[in-house]
Design an enzyme around this catalytic site. Structure first.
Site, PDB file in Angstrom:
ATOM      1  N   SER A  46      -0.401  -3.970   3.150  1.00 54.88           N
ATOM      2  CA  SER A  46       0.244  -2.663   3.077  1.00 54.88           C
ATOM      3  C   SER A  46      -0.191  -1.950   1.813  1.00 54.88           C
ATOM      4  O   SER A  46      -0.565  -2.584   0.823  1.00 54.88           O
ATOM      5  CB  SER A  46       1.769  -2.810   3.075  1.00 54.88           C
ATOM      6  N   HIS A  47      -0.072  -0.657   1.846  1.00 54.56           N
ATOM      7  CA  HIS A  47      -0.311   0.145   0.655  1.00 54.56           C
ATOM      8  C   HIS A  47       0.785  -0.075  -0.382  1.00 54.56           C
ATOM      9  O   HIS A  47       0.608   0.263  -1.543  1.00 54.56           O
ATOM     10  CB  HIS A  47      -0.396   1.629   1.028  1.00 54.56           C
ATOM     11  N   SER A  48       1.900  -0.638   0.026  1.00 54.54           N
ATOM     12  CA  SER A  48       3.036  -0.857  -0.870  1.00 54.54           C
ATOM     13  C   SER A  48       3.382  -2.340  -0.958  1.00 54.54           C
ATOM     14  O   SER A  48       3.664  -2.968   0.069  1.00 54.54           O
ATOM     15  CB  SER A  48       4.255  -0.092  -0.352  1.00 54.54           C
TER      16      SER A  48
END
Length: 123
Positions: A10-12
């Site tokens: 994920s980007h996070s």
């Protein structure tokens, strides 16, 4: 028993941490590794983080990579090319939360990489 390993991309970092928490409520044996954010834990993805998570999750049954957004898919595919493994697949166009949960359940039943991917693709 060997299980298909799972890598959540994920980007996070917080997103993949939360998904792993959900999975761990019911599935404990399956290797679930995280590749969230950049090396500085900023928003983004990292090929190096994906490669390291893949190494930790790898088993003789292989590894399934699940991602949140398109650029994460590109980095997942690049990580596969750079890895030394031939039994890694990317689940494409699969919702991350639901797909990760189904993948963990299917892997926990001892299914093959192809069977886990097939189940995830039905999500």
């Amino acid at each position: 028993m060997d299980y298909v390993g799972i890598v959540l991309i994920s980007h996070s970092p917080k997103v993949v941490e939360g998904i792993k928490d959900i999975i761990r409520q019911v599935i404990h044996e399956v290797p679930v590794e995280l590749a969230g954010g950049t090396e500085e834990d900023e928003i983004g993805t990292s090929v190096d983080k994906i490669l390291e998570a893949t190494k930790r999750a790898h088993s003789v049954k292989g590894v399934l990579l699940l991602y949140d957004l398109g650029s994460a898919m590109m980095n997942a595919e690049l990580a596969i090319e750079l890895s030394n493994y031939d039994n890694i697949k990317v689940a494409k166009d699969v919702p991350l939360v639901e797909g990760a949960y189904v993948a963990a359940v299917e892997s926990g039943m001892g299914k093959s990489l192809e069977d886990v991917l097939e189940a995830v693709n039905r999500v």
